[in-house]
Design a protein around this motif. Structure first.
Motif, short mmCIF file in Angstrom:
data_model
loop_
_atom_site.label_atom_id
_atom_site.label_comp_id
_atom_site.label_asym_id
_atom_site.label_seq_id
_atom_site.Cartn_x
_atom_site.Cartn_y
_atom_site.Cartn_z
N ASN A 47 0.88 -1.08 0.00
CA ASN A 47 0.06 -0.09 -0.13
C ASN A 47 0.99 1.31 -0.03
OD1 ASN A 47 -2.07 1.92 0.36
ND2 ASN A 47 -3.38 0.52 1.42
N THR A 48 0.75 2.10 -1.06
CA THR A 48 1.68 3.17 -1.13
C THR A 48 0.99 4.47 -0.49
OG1 THR A 48 0.55 3.79 -3.22
CG2 THR A 48 2.71 2.26 -3.24
N SER A 49 -0.16 4.57 0.05
CA SER A 49 -0.77 5.57 0.37
C SER A 49 -0.16 5.79 2.16
CB SER A 49 -2.30 5.42 0.72
OG SER A 49 -2.62 6.45 1.32
N PRO B 105 -3.94 -0.84 7.93
CA PRO B 105 -2.49 -0.91 7.87
C PRO B 105 -1.77 -0.59 6.56
CG PRO B 105 -3.82 -3.15 7.63
CD PRO B 105 -4.93 -2.01 7.68
N PRO B 106 -0.40 -0.51 6.70
CA PRO B 106 0.11 -0.09 5.08
C PRO B 106 0.21 -1.27 4.28
CG PRO B 106 1.85 -0.46 7.06
CD PRO B 106 0.47 -0.78 7.70
N GLY B 107 -0.08 -2.47 4.72
CA GLY B 107 -0.11 -3.42 3.72
C GLY B 107 -0.92 -4.61 4.06
N GLU B 108 -0.46 -5.77 3.59
CA GLU B 108 -1.29 -7.17 4.12
C GLU B 108 -0.47 -7.71 5.07
OE1 GLU B 108 -4.08 -10.01 3.99
OE2 GLU B 108 -3.84 -8.15 2.48
N PRO B 109 -1.19 -7.68 6.24
CA PRO B 109 -0.61 -8.01 7.61
C PRO B 109 -0.02 -9.69 7.54
CG PRO B 109 -3.00 -8.04 8.06
CD PRO B 109 -2.65 -7.50 6.61
N TYR B 110 1.01 -9.99 8.08
CA TYR B 110 1.56 -11.32 8.31
C TYR B 110 1.11 -11.72 9.88
CZ TYR B 110 4.74 -11.20 4.34
OH TYR B 110 4.98 -10.97 2.91
N PRO B 111 1.06 -12.85 10.07
CA PRO B 111 0.61 -13.12 11.53
C PRO B 111 1.39 -12.34 12.49
CG PRO B 111 0.53 -15.16 10.22
CD PRO B 111 1.21 -14.29 9.37
N PRO B 112 1.02 -11.84 13.42
CA PRO B 112 1.98 -10.79 14.48
C PRO B 112 2.58 -11.66 15.32
CG PRO B 112 -0.34 -10.65 15.22
CD PRO B 112 -0.34 -11.53 13.68
N TYR B 113 3.81 -11.15 15.83
CA TYR B 113 4.42 -12.05 17.03
C TYR B 113 3.95 -11.45 18.07
CZ TYR B 113 7.83 -13.07 13.18
OH TYR B 113 8.62 -13.39 11.97
N SER B 114 3.66 -12.28 19.10
CA SER B 114 3.30 -11.88 20.55
C SER B 114 4.49 -11.91 21.16
CB SER B 114 2.33 -12.91 21.24
OG SER B 114 1.96 -12.59 22.40
#
Length: 404
Positions: A134-136, A141-150
């Motif tokens: 996402n260039t905006s 979010p700024p792009g497609e999220p990967y699974p976050p790290y807890s």
């Protein structure tokens, strides 16, 4: 380069200025808690006597008539308690067996309790990673999220090994306990904590102005393998609210970028208490260890929002506040799909200050004041000279006497 996401609800054009409100809070606060020029600072790693080690770092900053307690811990997710008392004799009490039990209420206290004038907490809950599509700049979010790290599921080093009393600093360094992709095989996430006994600023950008009433945190992601070619990273932070409302986030703008080139903004998270507490950061991160303009990353902060059930519990927060907690979370995202990024050197760092009282704010530097004086003074001098010339010329013409 980094800031909030537009106007804040409830703050219209006719609403009181946050600067005015903060000034009123600071003036109403007990004088003994604010503006200490120097403090006697001590660092202590409090051992639990267990294997693996349970990290608890206590920073005690003693002033003339007050004490600041910073309690940093990686028991659960990384978290910090900030407690200000109106006596130089307050002390931290830790009951490890209670703190590590399923019901940790009362396992951590600052005594005497009636000396406490301010208390709050921050919990660092998740590390985000996004595919930079996402260039905006305003996109969240700024792009497609990967699974976050807890971060509650990270394994951390023994804080005693990194304790440096000469620089009043220590570093928590960790990696996920479950890392099936091996992303952190050669990498780590580090939280470097540093206290200060007097005012000053670090040598490395963004060179935040600190005082004896503050403590600095530098978060650094180093050597971890991204899951995308140009991945962007973010951090979720949960702040303990004062009452039902979330802390106020605001932006300060300046024409002076002497200490952080090309960064004309300072972001603050403010607890509306007496005395006030704050978190403060330059809205910039860096993609190289020697931070500079060429490695500066854009950064954005979302407005604080009430949290849901996803926020992992911090034992030290529950132990101190005894289940009376009202958290608000905000996200920090670093970088954009263009320009410098984590992919340059597999490095990312961001710094913040945590403290009590009026937040340190840079004044205009002598260089900028000199430029302003020349820019504004030269036209004024020209106007004065022109006026004097016209006045003298008019007087000479009026004194002329004709021959006839």
């Amino acid at each position: 380069m980094c800031g909030g996401e537009g106007p804040r609800p409830g703050w219209g054009r006719c609403a009181p200025s946050p600067v005015l409100l903060l000034s009123l809070l600071a003036s109403a606060a007990p004088h003994s808690l604010l503006g200490e020029e120097t403090r006697q600072v001590s660092l202590e790693a409090i051992p639990a006597g267990l294997d693996p080690p349970q990290n608890l770092l206590h920073i005690r900053a003693v002033g003339t008539n007050s004490t600041l307690h910073y309690v940093w811990s990686t028991v659960g997710p990384p978290a910090v308690l900030l407690v200000a008392t109106d006596t130089p004799h307050s002390a931290l009490s830790v009951n490890w067996s209670l703190l590590l039990s399923p019901e940790p209420d009362g396992g951590l206290m600052v005594l005497p309790k009636d000396s406490i004038r301010f208390s709050s907490a921050l919990v660092f809950t998740r590390l985000f990673e996004f595919a930079a599509a996402n260039t905006s700049e305003a996109a969240q979010p700024p792009g497609e999220p990967y699974p976050p790290y807890s971060l509650a599921k990270f394994s951390w080093n023994n804080i005693t090994d990194s304790l440096d009393r000469a620089t009043l600093s220590a570093t928590f360094r960790g990696h996920p306990t479950d890392d099936p992709t091996g992303a952190f095989a050669n990498g780590s996430l580090a939280f470097r904590v540093q206290a200060f006994s007097a005012s000053g600023r670090p040598a490395q950008p963004p060179r935040l102005l600190h005082s004896a009433d503050t403590c600095q945190l530098e978060v650094a992601l180093v050597g971890a393998s991204p899951r995308g070619n140009r991945s962007l990273f973010g951090l979720e932070v949960a702040a303990l609210g004062q009452g039902p409302d979330c802390p106020l986030m605001r932006e300060l703008h300046s024409i002076d970028d002497e200490y952080a080139p090309a960064v004309f903004q300072l972001d603050q998270l403010l607890w509306g208490s007496v005395p006030p507490g704050f978190v403060q950061w330059r809205p910039v991160a860096f993609s190289r260890s020697r931070g500079g303009r060429e490695s500066a990353l854009r950064c954005r902060a979302s407005p604080p929002r009430p949290t849901g059930a996803h926020i992992p519990q911090s034992p030290i927060v529950r132990a101190f506040f005894e289940s009376h907690s009202n958290f608000c979370a905000f996200n920090l995202t670093f970088g954009a799909s263009t320009g410098p990024g984590y992919w340059d050197a597999h490095y990312l760092s961001w710094s913040m200050l945590l403290g009590v009282g009026a937040p340190p704010v840079d004044t205009l530097s002598p260089l900028v004041l000199g430029i302003m004086a020349v820019a504004l003074g030269a036209p004024a001098l020209m106007l004065l000279a022109g006026g004097a010339f016209l006045l003298l010329g008019h007087r000479q013409c009026s004194e002329y006497q004709p021959i006839n």
